[in-house]
Design a protein around this motif. Structure first.
Motif, PDB file in Angstrom:
ATOM      1  N   GLN A 161       6.946  -0.198  -2.621  1.00 20.34           N
ATOM      2  CA  GLN A 161       7.902  -1.262  -2.919  1.00 20.34           C
ATOM      3  C   GLN A 161       8.725  -1.653  -1.698  1.00 20.34           C
ATOM      4  N   LEU A 162       9.250  -0.675  -0.961  1.00 18.40           N
ATOM      5  CA  LEU A 162      10.160  -0.974   0.143  1.00 18.40           C
ATOM      6  C   LEU A 162       9.453  -1.709   1.274  1.00 18.40           C
ATOM      7  N   ASP A 163       8.302  -1.215   1.696  1.00 14.97           N
ATOM      8  CA  ASP A 163       7.585  -1.877   2.790  1.00 14.97           C
ATOM      9  C   ASP A 163       7.157  -3.286   2.390  1.00 14.97           C
ATOM     10  N   TYR A 164       6.701  -3.433   1.155  1.00 14.37           N
ATOM     11  CA  TYR A 164       6.273  -4.765   0.699  1.00 14.37           C
ATOM     12  C   TYR A 164       7.454  -5.737   0.673  1.00 14.37           C
ATOM     13  N   SER A 169      23.526  22.170  -3.082  1.00 17.27           N
ATOM     14  CA  SER A 169      24.617  21.675  -2.247  1.00 17.27           C
ATOM     15  C   SER A 169      24.757  20.176  -2.438  1.00 17.27           C
ATOM     16  N   PRO A 170      25.985  19.653  -2.394  1.00 20.49           N
ATOM     17  CA  PRO A 170      26.138  18.195  -2.415  1.00 20.49           C
ATOM     18  C   PRO A 170      25.666  17.596  -1.093  1.00 20.49           C
ATOM     19  N   LEU A 171      25.192  16.376  -1.145  1.00 21.76           N
ATOM     20  CA  LEU A 171      24.839  15.630   0.059  1.00 21.76           C
ATOM     21  C   LEU A 171      26.040  14.791   0.460  1.00 21.76           C
ATOM     22  N   ASP A 172      26.625  15.093   1.609  1.00 24.46           N
ATOM     23  CA  ASP A 172      27.868  14.428   1.999  1.00 24.46           C
ATOM     24  C   ASP A 172      27.728  12.907   2.020  1.00 24.46           C
ATOM     25  N   LEU A 173      26.667  12.422   2.653  1.00 24.31           N
ATOM     26  CA  LEU A 173      26.467  10.983   2.756  1.00 24.31           C
ATOM     27  C   LEU A 173      25.629  10.444   1.602  1.00 24.31           C
ATOM     28  N   GLY A 174      24.749  11.280   1.096  1.00 18.08           N
ATOM     29  CA  GLY A 174      23.882  10.845   0.006  1.00 18.08           C
ATOM     30  C   GLY A 174      22.765   9.947   0.502  1.00 18.08           C
ATOM     31  N   GLY A 175      21.951   9.514  -0.435  1.00 18.21           N
ATOM     32  CA  GLY A 175      20.835   8.663  -0.070  1.00 18.21           C
ATOM     33  C   GLY A 175      20.264   7.974  -1.288  1.00 18.21           C
ATOM     34  N   PHE A 176      19.113   7.356  -1.099  1.00 17.54           N
ATOM     35  CA  PHE A 176      18.469   6.666  -2.217  1.00 17.54           C
ATOM     36  C   PHE A 176      16.967   6.917  -2.149  1.00 17.54           C
ATOM     37  N   GLY A 177      16.339   6.834  -3.308  1.00 20.44           N
ATOM     38  CA  GLY A 177      14.903   7.055  -3.412  1.00 20.44           C
ATOM     39  C   GLY A 177      14.196   5.775  -3.805  1.00 20.44           C
ATOM     40  N   VAL A 178      13.197   5.393  -3.025  1.00 15.38           N
ATOM     41  CA  VAL A 178      12.422   4.190  -3.317  1.00 15.38           C
ATOM     42  C   VAL A 178      11.037   4.379  -2.695  1.00 15.38           C
ATOM     43  N   SER A 179      10.003   3.919  -3.393  1.00 17.01           N
ATOM     44  CA  SER A 179       8.644   4.114  -2.895  1.00 17.01           C
ATOM     45  C   SER A 179       8.386   3.234  -1.678  1.00 17.01           C
ATOM     46  N   ARG A 180       7.527   3.724  -0.803  1.00 16.13           N
ATOM     47  CA  ARG A 180       7.117   2.912   0.338  1.00 16.13           C
ATOM     48  C   ARG A 180       6.315   1.707  -0.139  1.00 16.13           C
ATOM     49  N   PHE A 219       0.841  -1.188   0.000  1.00 14.77           N
ATOM     50  CA  PHE A 219       0.000   0.000   0.000  1.00 14.77           C
ATOM     51  C   PHE A 219       0.880   1.243   0.000  1.00 14.77           C
ATOM     52  N   HIS A 220       0.298   2.353  -0.470  1.00 15.50           N
ATOM     53  CA  HIS A 220       1.004   3.629  -0.513  1.00 15.50           C
ATOM     54  C   HIS A 220       0.915   4.322   0.839  1.00 15.50           C
ATOM     55  N   LYS A 221       1.896   5.197   1.125  1.00 18.66           N
ATOM     56  CA  LYS A 221       1.878   6.019   2.330  1.00 18.66           C
ATOM     57  C   LYS A 221       2.338   7.426   1.963  1.00 18.66           C
ATOM     58  N   VAL A 222       1.810   8.417   2.684  1.00 18.91           N
ATOM     59  CA  VAL A 222       2.292   9.788   2.501  1.00 18.91           C
ATOM     60  C   VAL A 222       3.688   9.863   3.098  1.00 18.91           C
ATOM     61  N   CYS A 223       4.680  10.085   2.240  1.00 15.14           N
ATOM     62  CA  CYS A 223       6.076  10.012   2.658  1.00 15.14           C
ATOM     63  C   CYS A 223       6.936  10.601   1.550  1.00 15.14           C
ATOM     64  N   GLY A 224       8.038  11.245   1.923  1.00 16.57           N
ATOM     65  CA  GLY A 224       8.944  11.811   0.931  1.00 16.57           C
ATOM     66  C   GLY A 224       9.743  10.792   0.160  1.00 16.57           C
ATOM     67  N   GLU A 225       9.886   9.565   0.689  1.00 22.73           N
ATOM     68  CA  GLU A 225      10.485   8.429  -0.010  1.00 22.73           C
ATOM     69  C   GLU A 225      11.964   8.636  -0.382  1.00 22.73           C
ATOM     70  N   VAL A 231      18.586  -7.415   3.806  1.00 24.72           N
ATOM     71  CA  VAL A 231      17.526  -6.770   3.018  1.00 24.72           C
ATOM     72  C   VAL A 231      18.105  -5.552   2.304  1.00 24.72           C
ATOM     73  N   ASP A 232      19.098  -5.772   1.489  1.00 24.46           N
ATOM     74  CA  ASP A 232      19.762  -4.687   0.774  1.00 24.46           C
ATOM     75  C   ASP A 232      18.775  -4.003  -0.167  1.00 24.46           C
ATOM     76  N   PRO A 233      18.527  -2.706   0.005  1.00 26.47           N
ATOM     77  CA  PRO A 233      17.560  -2.019  -0.862  1.00 26.47           C
ATOM     78  C   PRO A 233      18.010  -1.927  -2.314  1.00 26.47           C
ATOM     79  N   ALA A 234      19.283  -2.221  -2.606  1.00 32.74           N
ATOM     80  CA  ALA A 234      19.747  -2.194  -3.994  1.00 32.74           C
ATOM     81  C   ALA A 234      18.951  -3.155  -4.861  1.00 32.74           C
TER      82      ALA A 234
END
Length: 371
Positions: free
Chosen positions: A95-98, A82-93, A36-42, A57-60
């Motif tokens: 997909q990720l929660d499921y 600005s650069p993000l020093d650590l960075g991050g990844f984008g994935v929908s809730r 299911f979808h959730k209100v989230c910046g993802e 559970v590697d999100p890659a």
């Protein structure tokens, strides 16, 4: 059972995987059915990657977008990057929660989906919890972890102070397609709110914004508010004109409260948004939920192994939670006050454009280190 978790978002699912990996009997109650979808910046900070890999559970595996740059715009369209020093990844809730649910279920976590907890009673004599579901079923557990999100009826039952206060904020989320750099997370300000835009899996983007009920009431509908308020920021105007929106109606959530919360209530440990909600403009709520689950799992393990008494468990968790997340939430609330008002937002963005070191220092204060 050993552990009952209320809520199957990131905090609840991650804690379930962690505690199951440690060998405990874990049951999770979730009021919806996956996926299911959730209100989230993802957007998820890379600080969580080593921990998720340790849990297997590697999100890659989900093909997330790699986020390396940050963009901030004022209501009039002035831009700071600005650069993000650590960075991050984008994935929908979605997909990720499921994905996390499937992994947890395969490893022996027991799930009760489309089930709602109506009461949690701690029985002193038995030193355990009795949890009642809406259908009348009752479950017993040595410990209970609350990971049920920003606001729930259970907060009323636990008489949590923040629940008595009305919050003016609401959140709106869409998925869309747009010609926009996939390595950039953008935060666009407008009158009485701000919107985040960042890539997720496949060729999609998450477009999520926070505003007030009063802003919506003044314009009647979400569509009218977007046209008359958000679109005044030229960057948001372009999104609203050019994007392909992938579902007709957005996901909406009301009563988003950033008020301080207690991370232990009536012997229930809280994590994720149930323990404290960082303002979305800091872009770190998902990572905090995962990190909070890691800290809760560590302390619950100490208790279940007999190394802590229950009072020692609760005291240690309170100290640890405050040390890791208290300063982030304080900074988030302080930063929140700088945005949403056009004149102040213009001044902040204009000033910070000439202070890149300050921008990065502020981001470090709302993000953690890899764990």
């Amino acid at each position: 059972m050993d552990v009952l978790i209320i809520g199957g978002g990131l905090g609840g699912l991650t804690a379930a995987l962690d505690l199951r990996q440690r060998g405990y009997q874990v049951t999770l109650v979730e009021r919806k059915r996956y996926p299911f979808h959730k209100v989230c910046g993802e957007y998820v900070s890379n600080e969580v990657r080593p921990y998720l890999r340790r849990l297997g559970v590697d999100p890659a595996l989900l093909g997330p977008a790699a986020i390396t740059q940050f963009m901030l715009t004022s209501p009039a369209g002035r831009t700071l990057t600005s650069p993000l020093d650590l960075g991050g990844f984008g994935v929908s809730r979605y997909q990720l929660d499921y994905f996390l649910f499937q992994q947890a279920e395969a490893r022996g976590v027991v799930f009760h989906q489309q089930a709602t907890v109506t009461d949690v009673a701690f029985e002193e004599a038995a030193n355990e919890h009795l949890v009642t579901l809406a259908d009348g079923r009752q479950l017993r557990a040595r410990v209970v972890l609350g990971a049920y999100g920003k606001r729930a009826n259970l907060d009323r039952q636990l008489q949590r102070s923040f629940f008595q206060q009305r919050s003016p904020y609401l959140g709106v989320k869409y998925h869309l397609r747009l010609d926009f750099p996939r390595n950039v997370i953008a935060l666009h300000n407008f009158a009485d709110g701000y919107a985040g835009l960042s890539a997720i899996e496949e060729d999609k983007y998450c477009f999520c914004y926070l505003t007030t009920r009063q802003n919506l009431k003044a314009h009647g509908t979400i569509g009218a508010m977007q046209e008359q308020v958000l679109a005044r920021n030229p960057h948001l105007g372009r999104v609203l004109r050019e994007a392909e929106f992938l579902y007709d109606q957005p996901e909406v959530i009301n009563e988003i409260s950033f008020a301080p919360k207690n991370c232990v209530e009536d012997h229930v440990l809280m994590c994720g948004d149930a323990a404290g909600l960082i303002t979305p403009l800091c872009g770190n709520g998902m990572a905090m939920a995962i990190h909070g689950a890691e800290r809760a799992s560590f302390h619950l393990d100490q208790f279940l192994q007999g190394r802590y008494s229950r009072p020692a468990l609760e005291a240690a968790y309170r100290r640890d939670w405050q040390q890791h997340f208290g300063p982030r939430l304080w900074v988030g609330r302080a930063v929140q006050r700088l945005f949403g008002r056009p004149v102040l937002s213009e001044a902040v963005v204009g000033g910070m454009r000439h202070w890149p070191g300050g921008v990065r220092a502020l981001m470090r204060r709302t993000h953690g280190s890899a764990f």
